[in-house]
Write a protein that holds these residues in place. Structure first.
Motif, PDB file in Angstrom:
ATOM      1  N   SER A   1       0.840  -1.194   0.000  1.00 34.75           N
ATOM      2  CA  SER A   1       0.000   0.000   0.000  1.00 34.75           C
ATOM      3  C   SER A   1       0.877   1.247   0.000  1.00 34.75           C
ATOM      4  O   SER A   1       1.912   1.292   0.667  1.00 34.75           O
ATOM      5  CB  SER A   1      -0.898  -0.005   1.247  1.00 34.75           C
ATOM      6  OG  SER A   1      -1.696   1.159   1.305  1.00 34.75           O
ATOM      7  N   ILE A   2       0.456   2.256  -0.765  1.00 40.31           N
ATOM      8  CA  ILE A   2       1.192   3.519  -0.776  1.00 40.31           C
ATOM      9  C   ILE A   2       0.248   4.664  -0.439  1.00 40.31           C
ATOM     10  O   ILE A   2      -0.874   4.735  -0.936  1.00 40.31           O
ATOM     11  CB  ILE A   2       1.882   3.773  -2.133  1.00 40.31           C
ATOM     12  CG1 ILE A   2       2.793   5.008  -2.044  1.00 40.31           C
ATOM     13  CG2 ILE A   2       0.881   3.906  -3.265  1.00 40.31           C
ATOM     14  CD1 ILE A   2       3.720   5.182  -3.226  1.00 40.31           C
ATOM     15  N   CYS A   3       0.707   5.520   0.432  1.00 40.89           N
ATOM     16  CA  CYS A   3      -0.015   6.723   0.824  1.00 40.89           C
ATOM     17  C   CYS A   3       0.610   7.889   0.067  1.00 40.89           C
ATOM     18  O   CYS A   3       1.800   8.173   0.231  1.00 40.89           O
ATOM     19  CB  CYS A   3       0.099   6.927   2.338  1.00 40.89           C
ATOM     20  SG  CYS A   3      -0.636   8.451   2.948  1.00 40.89           S
ATOM     21  N   ILE A   4      -0.167   8.546  -0.791  1.00 42.08           N
ATOM     22  CA  ILE A   4       0.384   9.576  -1.669  1.00 42.08           C
ATOM     23  C   ILE A   4      -0.244  10.937  -1.401  1.00 42.08           C
ATOM     24  O   ILE A   4      -1.310  11.054  -0.794  1.00 42.08           O
ATOM     25  CB  ILE A   4       0.215   9.200  -3.157  1.00 42.08           C
ATOM     26  CG1 ILE A   4      -1.269   9.072  -3.521  1.00 42.08           C
ATOM     27  CG2 ILE A   4       0.968   7.924  -3.475  1.00 42.08           C
ATOM     28  CD1 ILE A   4      -1.513   8.856  -5.006  1.00 42.08           C
TER      29      ILE A   4
ATOM     30  N   SER B   1      -4.311  20.658  13.722  1.00 46.04           N
ATOM     31  CA  SER B   1      -3.341  20.794  14.816  1.00 46.04           C
ATOM     32  C   SER B   1      -2.459  19.568  14.982  1.00 46.04           C
ATOM     33  O   SER B   1      -1.334  19.658  15.470  1.00 46.04           O
ATOM     34  CB  SER B   1      -4.072  21.078  16.129  1.00 46.04           C
ATOM     35  OG  SER B   1      -4.970  20.021  16.432  1.00 46.04           O
ATOM     36  N   PHE B   2      -2.950  18.400  14.561  1.00 47.46           N
ATOM     37  CA  PHE B   2      -2.202  17.152  14.731  1.00 47.46           C
ATOM     38  C   PHE B   2      -1.281  16.844  13.558  1.00 47.46           C
ATOM     39  O   PHE B   2      -0.552  15.852  13.578  1.00 47.46           O
ATOM     40  CB  PHE B   2      -3.177  15.983  14.916  1.00 47.46           C
ATOM     41  CG  PHE B   2      -4.119  15.819  13.765  1.00 47.46           C
ATOM     42  CD1 PHE B   2      -3.776  15.070  12.653  1.00 47.46           C
ATOM     43  CD2 PHE B   2      -5.354  16.434  13.786  1.00 47.46           C
ATOM     44  CE1 PHE B   2      -4.648  14.943  11.589  1.00 47.46           C
ATOM     45  CE2 PHE B   2      -6.236  16.310  12.719  1.00 47.46           C
ATOM     46  CZ  PHE B   2      -5.886  15.559  11.625  1.00 47.46           C
ATOM     47  N   CYS B   3      -1.302  17.672  12.500  1.00 49.46           N
ATOM     48  CA  CYS B   3      -0.586  17.358  11.259  1.00 49.46           C
ATOM     49  C   CYS B   3       0.500  18.386  10.987  1.00 49.46           C
ATOM     50  O   CYS B   3       0.249  19.598  11.034  1.00 49.46           O
ATOM     51  CB  CYS B   3      -1.581  17.307  10.098  1.00 49.46           C
ATOM     52  SG  CYS B   3      -0.813  16.948   8.504  1.00 49.46           S
ATOM     53  N   ALA B   4       1.699  17.898  10.649  1.00 51.09           N
ATOM     54  CA  ALA B   4       2.834  18.794  10.416  1.00 51.09           C
ATOM     55  C   ALA B   4       2.739  19.503   9.065  1.00 51.09           C
ATOM     56  O   ALA B   4       3.315  20.578   8.888  1.00 51.09           O
ATOM     57  CB  ALA B   4       4.140  18.011  10.493  1.00 51.09           C
ATOM     58  N   THR B   5       2.009  18.917   8.107  1.00 56.81           N
ATOM     59  CA  THR B   5       1.967  19.492   6.765  1.00 56.81           C
ATOM     60  C   THR B   5       1.424  20.916   6.764  1.00 56.81           C
ATOM     61  O   THR B   5       1.954  21.801   6.092  1.00 56.81           O
ATOM     62  CB  THR B   5       1.110  18.616   5.830  1.00 56.81           C
ATOM     63  OG1 THR B   5       1.672  17.307   5.768  1.00 56.81           O
ATOM     64  CG2 THR B   5       1.062  19.201   4.430  1.00 56.81           C
ATOM     65  N   GLY B   6       0.348  21.143   7.512  1.00 57.31           N
ATOM     66  CA  GLY B   6      -0.278  22.453   7.521  1.00 57.31           C
ATOM     67  C   GLY B   6       0.619  23.560   8.049  1.00 57.31           C
ATOM     68  O   GLY B   6       0.428  24.745   7.716  1.00 57.31           O
ATOM     69  N   LYS B   7       1.600  23.194   8.844  1.00 52.78           N
ATOM     70  CA  LYS B   7       2.500  24.206   9.419  1.00 52.78           C
ATOM     71  C   LYS B   7       3.369  24.866   8.347  1.00 52.78           C
ATOM     72  O   LYS B   7       3.847  25.979   8.524  1.00 52.78           O
ATOM     73  CB  LYS B   7       3.400  23.558  10.481  1.00 52.78           C
ATOM     74  CG  LYS B   7       2.645  22.869  11.613  1.00 52.78           C
ATOM     75  CD  LYS B   7       1.825  23.852  12.420  1.00 52.78           C
ATOM     76  CE  LYS B   7       1.149  23.184  13.613  1.00 52.78           C
ATOM     77  NZ  LYS B   7       0.087  22.237  13.235  1.00 52.78           N
ATOM     78  N   SER B   8       3.559  24.172   7.226  1.00 60.13           N
ATOM     79  CA  SER B   8       4.395  24.717   6.151  1.00 60.13           C
ATOM     80  C   SER B   8       3.598  25.572   5.176  1.00 60.13           C
ATOM     81  O   SER B   8       4.164  26.130   4.243  1.00 60.13           O
ATOM     82  CB  SER B   8       5.077  23.571   5.391  1.00 60.13           C
ATOM     83  OG  SER B   8       4.118  22.724   4.784  1.00 60.13           O
ATOM     84  N   GLY B   9       2.287  25.667   5.397  1.00 63.59           N
ATOM     85  CA  GLY B   9       1.451  26.454   4.497  1.00 63.59           C
ATOM     86  C   GLY B   9       1.082  25.689   3.239  1.00 63.59           C
ATOM     87  O   GLY B   9       1.381  24.502   3.094  1.00 63.59           O
TER      88      GLY B   9
ATOM     89  N   GLY C   1      -1.791  11.596   1.911  1.00 63.30           N
ATOM     90  CA  GLY C   1      -0.518  12.236   2.208  1.00 63.30           C
ATOM     91  C   GLY C   1      -0.700  13.729   2.411  1.00 63.30           C
ATOM     92  O   GLY C   1      -1.668  14.184   3.029  1.00 63.30           O
ATOM     93  N   MET C   2       0.218  14.511   1.881  1.00 61.27           N
ATOM     94  CA  MET C   2       0.131  15.964   2.015  1.00 61.27           C
ATOM     95  C   MET C   2      -1.085  16.499   1.267  1.00 61.27           C
ATOM     96  O   MET C   2      -1.338  16.122   0.133  1.00 61.27           O
ATOM     97  CB  MET C   2       1.405  16.603   1.472  1.00 61.27           C
ATOM     98  CG  MET C   2       2.665  16.233   2.230  1.00 61.27           C
ATOM     99  SD  MET C   2       4.178  16.779   1.382  1.00 61.27           S
ATOM    100  CE  MET C   2       3.963  18.571   1.435  1.00 61.27           C
ATOM    101  N   GLY C   3      -1.836  17.392   1.928  1.00 60.05           N
ATOM    102  CA  GLY C   3      -2.956  18.053   1.278  1.00 60.05           C
ATOM    103  C   GLY C   3      -4.296  17.411   1.554  1.00 60.05           C
ATOM    104  O   GLY C   3      -4.385  16.258   2.008  1.00 60.05           O
TER     105      GLY C   3
END
Length: 224
Positions: free
Chosen positions: A107-110, A121-129, A161-163
């Motif tokens: 399985s791949i998470c993309i 608040s629990f996800c690091a992706t949003g911190k980068s904008g 994944g991201m987004g």
């Protein structure tokens, strides 16, 4: 289904009917579009690699289109065999994917966006904008590159994944149609899962697509 593409030169973001229509306008038969389409979804990154096309046609295609890709810039393998990829895109942006081995398959998470607007608040992706949406070709390329890197077929795809996938709606749906096409990656519909925080209007639109994919909704509140 005939979705408008943000960049008409991005040939790997086109469905087979779209590609057939464009190449027919150039006076080429349908089987030429099928040849090109199969090459694109084998993971080629240059028209010169399409060895069953004439040199003149390859050069003409290279003048009209480009082939998007996702290059492995960094790779980390955990003790349990989980593989973490950092992919570099043609414009220098980066996205992450994670590949996991299970008894039922690989399985791949993309990712579907560079960054994210949600800022959970629990996800690091949003911190980068948020930078931009991924094109269908860039969504597909993560699967292709990981499969080629490991030398094995991936059995499950999770868009987690991201987004936020449903905030890149048209490109997401286009990518899913291309993934499912038997002339391309021929990916089983029930092997595709979209994970979303649940934007209501996009969920209504998704219901009308009748894709028969898997859907998970991420809820992180103690009340409505």
């Amino acid at each position: 289904m005939n979705r408008e593409l943000t960049d008409p030169r991005d040939i790997k973001s086109k469905t087979l009917p779209q590609l057939q229509e464009e190449l027919a306008a150039l006076g080429l038969p349908k089987y030429r579009a099928q040849q090109v389409y199969r090459w694109l979804h084998r993971g080629v990154t240059d028209f010169s690699q399409m060895s069953d096309l004439s040199r003149a046609l390859r050069e003409d295609l290279a003048q009209r289109y480009y082939i998007a890709w996702a290059q492995v810039e960094r790779k980390r393998v955990s003790q349990d065999g989980t593989v973490k990829y950092l992919f570099r895109l043609p414009d220098g942006e980066h996205v992450e994917s994670v590949l996991m081995h299970y008894h039922h398959g690989t399985s791949i998470c993309i990712s579907t966006q560079v960054g994210c607007k949600m800022n959970c608040s629990f996800c690091a992706t949003g911190k980068s904008g948020f930078s931009r949406d991924l094109a269908p070709s860039e969504i597909l390329s993560q699967v292709q590159e990981a499969s080629l890197d490991l030398g094995e077929r991936i059995s499950h795809i999770v868009l987690m994944g991201m987004g936020e996938p449903l905030f890149n709606y048209d490109n997401l749906i286009q990518a899913i149609h291309i993934l499912r096409d038997r002339n391309g990656l021929n990916f089983p519909t029930d092997g595709i899962t979209v994970s979303t925080v649940g934007p209501v209007e996009q969920l209504k639109r998704l219901r009308e697509e009748h894709l028969k994919i898997q859907l998970t909704i991420s809820l992180h509140a103690a009340s409505q």
